[in-house]
Write an enzyme that holds these catalytic residues in place. Structure first.
Site, short mmCIF file in Angstrom:
data_model
loop_
_atom_site.label_atom_id
_atom_site.label_comp_id
_atom_site.label_asym_id
_atom_site.label_seq_id
_atom_site.Cartn_x
_atom_site.Cartn_y
_atom_site.Cartn_z
N GLY A 241 42.21 44.49 37.20
CA GLY A 241 42.23 43.06 36.93
C GLY A 241 43.62 42.60 36.55
NE ARG A 243 52.35 42.59 34.02
CZ ARG A 243 53.67 42.53 34.13
NH1 ARG A 243 54.43 42.76 33.07
NH2 ARG A 243 54.25 42.25 35.28
NE ARG A 244 47.00 36.00 29.47
CZ ARG A 244 47.00 34.67 29.38
NH1 ARG A 244 45.99 34.06 28.85
NH2 ARG A 244 48.02 33.97 29.83
CD GLU A 265 44.51 48.54 41.10
OE1 GLU A 265 44.83 47.43 41.53
OE2 GLU A 265 43.54 49.20 41.52
CB CYS A 302 46.29 44.99 43.29
SG CYS A 302 45.27 46.28 43.88
N1 LIG Z 1 45.99 43.49 40.23
C1 LIG Z 1 44.78 43.36 40.65
O1 LIG Z 1 44.23 44.21 41.29
C2 LIG Z 1 44.03 42.15 40.31
C3 LIG Z 1 44.61 41.14 39.58
N2 LIG Z 1 43.92 40.05 39.23
C4 LIG Z 1 44.58 39.02 38.42
O2 LIG Z 1 43.73 38.67 37.37
C5 LIG Z 1 43.57 37.25 37.31
C6 LIG Z 1 42.20 36.92 36.75
O3 LIG Z 1 41.23 37.58 37.51
P1 LIG Z 1 40.06 38.43 36.92
O4 LIG Z 1 39.56 39.24 38.04
O5 LIG Z 1 39.07 37.59 36.25
O6 LIG Z 1 40.74 39.44 35.90
P2 LIG Z 1 40.67 39.55 34.33
O7 LIG Z 1 41.66 40.58 33.94
O8 LIG Z 1 40.83 38.22 33.69
O9 LIG Z 1 39.20 40.07 33.99
C7 LIG Z 1 38.73 41.34 34.42
C8 LIG Z 1 37.64 41.81 33.49
O10 LIG Z 1 38.21 42.13 32.22
C9 LIG Z 1 37.58 41.41 31.18
N3 LIG Z 1 38.64 41.00 30.25
C10 LIG Z 1 39.75 40.27 30.58
N4 LIG Z 1 40.49 40.08 29.48
C11 LIG Z 1 39.85 40.68 28.46
C12 LIG Z 1 40.14 40.80 27.06
N5 LIG Z 1 41.21 40.25 26.51
N6 LIG Z 1 39.28 41.50 26.30
C13 LIG Z 1 38.18 42.05 26.84
N7 LIG Z 1 37.84 41.95 28.14
C14 LIG Z 1 38.67 41.28 28.95
C15 LIG Z 1 36.93 40.22 31.85
O11 LIG Z 1 35.82 39.76 31.14
C16 LIG Z 1 36.55 40.79 33.19
O12 LIG Z 1 35.31 41.45 33.10
C17 LIG Z 1 43.84 36.81 38.71
O13 LIG Z 1 44.29 35.50 38.79
C18 LIG Z 1 44.89 37.76 39.13
O14 LIG Z 1 46.14 37.31 38.69
C19 LIG Z 1 42.60 39.95 39.61
C20 LIG Z 1 41.97 40.91 40.34
C21 LIG Z 1 42.65 42.09 40.76
O1 LIG Z 2 43.41 47.27 49.31
C1 LIG Z 2 42.61 48.02 48.74
O2 LIG Z 2 41.78 48.65 49.37
C2 LIG Z 2 42.64 48.16 47.25
C3 LIG Z 2 43.28 47.00 46.60
C4 LIG Z 2 42.99 46.92 45.16
O3 LIG Z 2 42.83 47.90 44.48
C5 LIG Z 2 42.94 45.61 44.56
O4 LIG Z 2 43.27 44.63 45.21
O5 LIG Z 2 42.54 45.52 43.39
#
Ligand SMILES: NC(=O)C1=CN([C@@H]2O[C@H](COP(=O)(O)OP(=O)(O)OC[C@H]3O[C@@H](n4cnc5c(N)ncnc54)[C@H](O)[C@@H]3O)[C@@H](O)[C@H]2O)C=CC1
Ligand SMILES: O=C(O)CCC(=O)C(=O)O
Length: 526
Positions: A241, A243-244, A265, A302
């Site tokens: 999810g 970074r934050r 990740e 990602c």
């Molecule tokens: N690098 C990657 O693979 C990904 C990056 N993202 C980024 O994340 C942003 C938000 O998307 P989300 O998928 O909702 O990610 P998110 O990081 O906000 O949430 C993912 C999970 O973690 C939990 N969570 C988040 N912050 C938390 C905290 N402080 N304490 C406890 N639990 C927490 C949430 O409830 C959720 O179940 C996107 O705009 C994007 O920038 C999203 C999906 C994949």
């Molecule tokens: O492209 C993929 O199959 C994996 C990508 C991934 O891990 C993500 O976007 O969170």
């Protein structure tokens, strides 16, 4: 199967009373039924206790039994049929073909881990027999195997509602290692989560495993996730999810009386290096190939190619012309959630408003809410080096071209990059020297280095690394995709002079499980 909106705590279905979660169809903005009841401290406590109670039995299941369980999960997911795909489409806005492919990947991943469990080298059996006559001191009998860490908390990712969610790679690898799993469902796809969760729950029962091997909890906000990671019975965390979010959970884990590993990740901008001979030979094809990779799935990977680096000149101009044309005609797909769409628009607006960044192209706009208008920007190497904001991930189909005056400057930019999941070289034979100079930098920066491909699309196999130094992940020593993901949930235990009838089966004389073992330094099936 009818959705109930209930959590799965061991063998039970349980309605949460801490608020309601509705999935949103991002293509219309409409709330979907049913309401999912949010969990709280009581559900976390119960799920963790059941997981803890299940751990010792689950971890000592025979490899064959654990493999059969993983295969049962895969079969039950397939048995959900089209209802799973239809619900996932409604909750994510992702198209059918993509979700059917993702289901295939999810099921294939579970079966691959079943094969890994059966093969057994993950146990890491090592035996150094006693040397009672050794002088000046005898050597004791020493035997090592790896055991699972304990119950694992898994956070489903929004952008892969199947392959990185309830029964995705984190769950499959934790189960393979012998860890019970408590999933915190992503609130963007609670219905998909319930369906897959029921498939896992049924497999636990069919295989006669203790009910605490699997639980699924819903929760809006951060309280359920925080409580789960803080719970003393949880021994590791898998997360994909923001970074934050990842950093917040790392902090919770580090502040526990007993800190635990968090495999998060998080963010990556996946640099693509367009080397001179490749640009000279095929600038237009590279431009089109790049846009196809950038815009696939609205860029919600990602591994999305978020920055391009190249030496400025006429060949790069040819690349830009082709990319601008392709991107200018690209449709605007629906993004996963209103929040992800808003974050994308804000990231794009920040780049567009940066005085040292030029907007090269925007994709087409679309009807309806949450549409991703792709974007391509350009800047100079100096601006990129000066401004840390330009190194931040914009999640979605946006990319930044960095025009470098020469190869030295390109390498200097590469040196300043943060940790990445991937780094890509577009190169021809005449670029080998330049690539060789870059390679040591890329090895330090990235988990996967590719030549003449695009970073999106991750093969699930034995050699894959889907990881990388911080901030790509919280622990660059591991991968979250591929069979090596099992390593995250294991630790070694050494048995010194333990009587034969107390030794675990993998370490017994005669090799009853037929494992590959390192005996007195030599690896073999002995
Ligand atoms: N690098 C990657 O693979 C990904 C990056 N993202 C980024 O994340 C942003 C938000 O998307 P989300 O998928 O909702 O990610 P998110 O990081 O906000 O949430 C993912 C999970 O973690 C939990 N969570 C988040 N912050 C938390 C905290 N402080 N304490 C406890 N639990 C927490 C949430 O409830 C959720 O179940 C996107 O705009 C994007 O920038 C999203 C999906 C994949
Ligand atoms: O492209 C993929 O199959 C994996 C990508 C991934 O891990 C993500 O976007 O969170």
């Amino acid at each position: 199967m009818t959705l109930t909106g209930m959590m799965l705590i061991g063998a039970e279905s349980h309605r949460g009373r801490n608020g309601e979660i509705h999935a949103i169809d991002p293509s219309t903005g409409a709330a979907l039924e049913p309401a999912f009841g949010g969990g709280g401290a009581a559900e976390v406590d119960r799920a963790c206790q059941l997981a803890w109670d299940a751990f010792d039995r689950f971890r000592e299941t025979a490899p064959e039994d654990r493999a059969v369980f993983l295969e049962a999960v895969a079969r039950n997911i397939l048995d959900l049929g089209d209802a799973l795909i239809v619900r996932a489409m409604a909750e994510s806005g992702l198209p059918r073909a993509r979700l059917e492919g993702e289901r295939g990947r999810t099921v294939g991943q579970l079966r691959l881990f079943a094969a890994v469990v059966r093969e057994g080298s993950w146990i890491g059996a090592r035996i150094d027999p006693a040397l009672p006559e050794r002088a000046p001191l005898p050597r004791p009998d020493l035997r090592q195997r790896r055991i699972p860490l304990g119950p694992v908390a898994v956070f489903g990712a929004s952008n892969f509602p199947l392959a990185f969610s309830v029964a995705g790679g984190d769950t499959a690898s934790a189960f393979a290692a012998g860890c019970p799993v408590v999933v915190k469902a992503h609130s963007a796809h609670p219905g998909t989560s319930e369906l897959v969760g029921r498939a896992v729950q049924a497999a636990v029962a069919e295989c006669g495993l203790p009910e605490g091997v699997f639980s699924l909890i819903f929760g809006a906000g951060s309280s359920v996730g925080t409580a789960l990671v803080a719970d003393p019975r949880i021994k590791a965390v898998g997360f994909t999810g923001s970074r934050r979010g990842g950093m917040a959970l790392m902090e919770v884990a580090a502040k526990r009386p007993e800190p635990i590993p968090v495999y998060a990740e998080m963010s990556s901008i996946n640099p693509v290096f367009l080397l001179p001979a490749a640009l000279a030979a095929r600038a237009e094809a590279l431009g089109r190939g790049f846009v196809a990779s950038l815009t696939m799935g609205a860029g919600q990977f990602c591994t999305n190619p978020g920055i391009l680096l190249a030496v400025d000149g006429p060949d790069l101009d040819r690349f830009v012309t082709a990319a601008v044309e392709a991107l200018g005609g690209s449709a605007a797909p629906t993004m996963l959630t209103p929040g992800i769409h808003a974050a994308f628009d804000a990231g794009v607006a920040a780049l567009a408003g940066n005085a040292r960044v030029a907007t090269l192209a925007r994709g087409l706009d679309g009807e309806g809410p949450n549409r991703c208008r792709a974007a391509l920007f350009a800047t100079t190497a100096d601006a990129f080096l000066d401004d840390p904001a330009l190194r931040e991930e914009v999640f979605g189909a946006a990319s930044l071209l960095i025009r470098c005056p020469d190869l030295d400057s390109l390498r200097a930019v590469a040196e300043r990059l943060d940790g990445q999941l991937t780094a890509t070289l577009q190169m021809d034979a005449a670029d080998t020297g330049a690539a060789a100079v870059l390679l040591p930098t890329l090895e330090r920066k990235a988990g996967r280095i590719l030549a003449n491909g695009w970073p999106t699309g991750v093969e699930v196999c034995h050699a894959m690394v889907h990881g990388g130094p911080f901030p790509a992940t919280s622990d660059g020593r591991t991968t979250s995709v591929g069979t090596a993901a099992i390593e995250r949930f294991l630790r070694p235990v050494c048995y010194q002079d333990i009587p034969a009838d107390l030794l675990p089966e993998p370490l017994r004389d005669g090799n009853p499980l037929g494992l590959w073992r390192r005996v007195d330094g030599a690896l073999g099936r002995h």
